[in-house]
Design an enzyme around this catalytic site. Structure first.
Site, mmCIF file in Angstrom:
data_model
loop_
_atom_site.group_PDB
_atom_site.id
_atom_site.type_symbol
_atom_site.label_atom_id
_atom_site.label_comp_id
_atom_site.label_asym_id
_atom_site.label_seq_id
_atom_site.Cartn_x
_atom_site.Cartn_y
_atom_site.Cartn_z
ATOM 1 N N ASP A 77 -1.517 4.668 -6.397
ATOM 2 C CA ASP A 77 -0.099 4.483 -6.087
ATOM 3 C C ASP A 77 0.750 5.592 -6.698
ATOM 4 O O ASP A 77 1.811 5.918 -6.183
ATOM 5 C CB ASP A 77 0.356 3.114 -6.601
ATOM 6 C CG ASP A 77 -0.364 2.014 -5.851
ATOM 7 O OD1 ASP A 77 0.156 1.545 -4.838
ATOM 8 O OD2 ASP A 77 -1.495 1.665 -6.239
ATOM 9 N N GLY B 32 0.860 -1.188 0.000
ATOM 10 C CA GLY B 32 0.000 0.000 0.000
ATOM 11 C C GLY B 32 0.897 1.239 0.000
ATOM 12 O O GLY B 32 1.830 1.333 0.811
ATOM 13 N N ARG C 82 10.150 -1.357 -5.016
ATOM 14 C CA ARG C 82 8.833 -1.420 -5.665
ATOM 15 C C ARG C 82 8.682 -0.141 -6.493
ATOM 16 O O ARG C 82 8.631 0.957 -5.932
ATOM 17 C CB ARG C 82 7.700 -1.545 -4.631
ATOM 18 C CG ARG C 82 7.728 -2.902 -3.927
ATOM 19 C CD ARG C 82 6.392 -3.387 -3.469
ATOM 20 N NE ARG C 82 5.438 -3.593 -4.521
ATOM 21 C CZ ARG C 82 4.131 -3.696 -4.305
ATOM 22 N NH1 ARG C 82 3.652 -3.602 -3.088
ATOM 23 N NH2 ARG C 82 3.299 -3.884 -5.312
ATOM 24 N N ASN D 251 -2.976 2.693 -10.380
ATOM 25 C CA ASN D 251 -3.482 1.971 -9.203
ATOM 26 C C ASN D 251 -3.474 0.479 -9.528
ATOM 27 O O ASN D 251 -3.112 0.057 -10.625
ATOM 28 C CB ASN D 251 -4.891 2.462 -8.847
ATOM 29 C CG ASN D 251 -5.318 1.995 -7.461
ATOM 30 O OD1 ASN D 251 -4.580 2.150 -6.493
ATOM 31 N ND2 ASN D 251 -6.487 1.399 -7.356
HETATM 32 O O1 MRU Z 1 0.583 -3.923 -4.591
HETATM 33 P P1 MRU Z 1 0.037 -3.194 -3.401
HETATM 34 O O2 MRU Z 1 -0.863 -4.000 -2.557
HETATM 35 O O3 MRU Z 1 1.116 -2.483 -2.630
HETATM 36 O O4 MRU Z 1 -0.848 -2.090 -4.092
HETATM 37 C C1 MRU Z 1 -1.205 -0.929 -3.497
HETATM 38 C C2 MRU Z 1 -2.621 -0.891 -3.248
HETATM 39 O O5 MRU Z 1 -3.070 -1.454 -2.295
HETATM 40 C C3 MRU Z 1 -3.513 -0.228 -4.151
HETATM 41 O O6 MRU Z 1 -3.153 -0.017 -5.423
HETATM 42 C C4 MRU Z 1 -4.167 0.920 -3.470
HETATM 43 O O7 MRU Z 1 -5.379 1.103 -4.045
HETATM 44 C C5 MRU Z 1 -3.357 2.191 -3.412
HETATM 45 S S1 MRU Z 1 -2.487 2.373 -1.911
HETATM 46 C C6 MRU Z 1 -3.615 3.061 -0.775
#
Ligand code: MRU
Length: 369
Positions: A249, A55, A95, A259
Site C-alpha cells: 500500500d 486495494g 484512507r 502492507n
Molecule cells: O485494506 P485494503 O483491503 O484496502 O488493503 C489493501 C490490500 O489489499 C493489501 O494490503 C494489498 O496487499 C496491497 S494493494 C494491491
C-alpha cells in the site's frame, strides 16, 4: 479478468452515462456479484472509506474518477480552486495508508487547477483519470511478466511439480484494475501451463483473502487453498511454500513495505525458513518522500467492530455475528511495515530489484533529486 466467463475490470466509467462510475461492490463477494453505480464525489468517498472497493491501485483509480465527478458537478458559488482542493483533502483523508490515493488525487488536480474553462476542466479531469486506469492496468501486466520469471525458475527447479506460492490479503485484480500485483505473475504462469498452487491467508479481520483472493483465483481456475492467518509458518517449516508474494500500500524509498496487517509476520517466517519473500507493486505505491517505513508510514486504525463481528451467509442472506463479549476492547490496525532487510526483492513494472534505495532508483532514475 473473467467472472463466470464474462470479462470484467474492477472499475469502469459507464458507457452510456459518463457521469456514472461502476464498481464491483466487494462487500458482497463471494456471495453475490453486485455492480454499484456511483454518481458523485460523496458516494465515491463513502465507497473508499467503507470498503465497497479496496486495494491501493483501485483506491487510486476511484479517487481519480471521484475528482472527475466533482468537476462535472461543479456549480457552486465557491471559486473552483477552493471547491476542488477542499474535496481533494477530504478524499485523501478517507484512507490514510495507500499512497496511491494521494498520488492519483494530486495527478488529476495538477491537470485542472489552473484551467479556467469548465468544459476544458471536465475533459482534462476525465482524461487524467482514464490515464491512471490505463497505466495501472499496463503496470500490473508488466509486473506479471517480470514476476513470471521467478515462478518459471522455481518450476524448473521442481521439475514441473506445482510451485506453492503464499499470499496475504487481496492483491489481485479486484484490488487493482486488471491482473493484480501479487497475483499477476501467478495468472501468467497458470496461463502458460506452469503448475502453480496458492496458499491464501484468510486475512483477518476483513477476510480479503478468504472472501476475495480465493474467489478470484477460483474464477480463473487457479488451484488455491485457504489457510488461517497463523498457518503460514507451519507450512514453511515443512517445505510446503516455495515463494511468498504480497502487495503493498505504501513502500518507502529505502524499500520498507507498508502492507496489510500480518505481512510482517509472514516475512519473518519466510526469512527463518530461507524462503524468497517478494513484494509486487506498481510505482504508484512508492512514496518517494519517505525513507523510514516504521516511523513514517501512516497506519490506518479501523473500527473495532470489524474484529468483534464476523460476516457470513446463512439461508441466502448475509449476516454479521458478534464473536466476542460486546464489551471487549479491540485494537484494529489495518497495516504493518515489513522492513526492507526481510524482503528478497520488489517486483515492479520496470523489473525486479532489491529493496534498497540504490536499486529502486536504478529502475526509476527520474526520481533522483
Ligand atoms: O485494506 P485494503 O483491503 O484496502 O488493503 C489493501 C490490500 O489489499 C493489501 O494490503 C494489498 O496487499 C496491497 S494493494 C494491491
Amino acid at each position: 479478468m473473467k467472472v463466470q466467463g464474462k470479462q470484467f475490470e474492477s472499475i469502469w466509467l459507464d458507457e452510456e452515462d459518463s457521469g456514472t462510475v461502476n464498481i464491483i461492490d466487494q462487500r458482497y463477494l463471494p456471495f453475490e456479484f453486485i455492480v454499484e453505480k456511483l454518481t458523485n464525489i460523496e458516494e465515491i468517498t463513502e465507497a473508499i472509506k467503507n470498503m465497497h472497493l479496496r486495494g491501493a491501485p483501485l483506491i487510486g483509480a476511484a479517487a481519480a474518477l471521484g475528482i472527475y465527478l466533482a468537476v462535472l458537478k461543479y456549480n457552486v458559488s465557491l471559486p473552483f480552486d477552493q471547491y476542488i482542493v477542499k474535496i481533494a483533502d477530504t478524499l485523501k483523508a478517507s484512507r490514510p495508508t495507500a499512497v496511491n490515493l494521494e498520488f492519483s488525487v494530486e495527478y488529476v488536480l495538477n491537470k485542472i487547477i489552473k484551467v479556467k474553462d469548465q468544459n476544458q476542466r471536465i475533459i482534462l479531469a476525465k482524461k487524467a483519470a482514464q490515464d491512471i486506469i490505463h497505466t495501472e492496468r499496463e503496470n500490473c501486466k508488466r509486473i506479471g511478466i517480470y514476476g513470471l520469471s521467478l515462478i518459471e525458475k522455481l518450476s524448473k527447479e521442481k521439475a514441473g511439480k506445482p510451485v506453492n506460492i503464499l499470499t496475504h490479503c487481496n492483491a489481485g485484480w479486484l484490488a487493482c484494475i486488471e491482473y493484480g500485483t501479487a497475483t499477476a505473475p501467478v495468472y501468467m504462469a497458470f496461463d502458460k501451463g506452469i503448475k502453480v498452487h496458492v496458499w491464501v491467508d484468510e486475512t483477518r479481520p476483513r477476510n480479503q483473502g478468504a472472501r476475495l483472493t480465493t474467489w478470484e483465483l477460483s474464477q480463473h481456475g487457479v488451484p488455491n487453498t485457504l489457510i488461517p492467518d497463523n498457518t503460514g509458518g507451519h507450512l514453511m517449516q515443512h517445505g510446503k511454500v516455495d515463494l511468498v508474494v504480497v502487495g503493498s500500500d505504501r513502500t518507502t524509498l529505502n524499500g520498507d513495505v507498508g502492507n496489510k496487517i500480518g505481512t510482517y509476520l509472514k516475512a519473518l517466517a519466510a526469512k527463518d525458513n530461507n524462503i524468497p519473500f517478494y513484494v509486487a507493486l506498481p510505482s504508484s505505491s512508492i512514496d518517494w518522500n519517505l525513507e523510514n517505513g516504521l516511523q513514517e508510514i501512516p497506519i490506518e486504525e479501523r473500527d473495532g467492530d470489524e474484529v468483534k463481528y464476523m460476516e457470513g451467509k446463512l439461508n441466502n442472506a448475509i449476516f454479521k455475528f458478534l464473536i466476542t463479549d460486546s464489551e471487549t476492547k479491540v485494537a484494529n490496525y489495518g497495516f504493518d511495515v515489513t522492513p526492507a532487510r526481510l524482503i528478497t526483492g520488489l517486483i515492479t513494472e520496470r523489473g525486479i530489484c532489491k529493496a534498497t534505495k540504490n536499486d529502486i532508483l536504478k529502475l526509476f532514475p527520474e526520481k533522483i533529486n
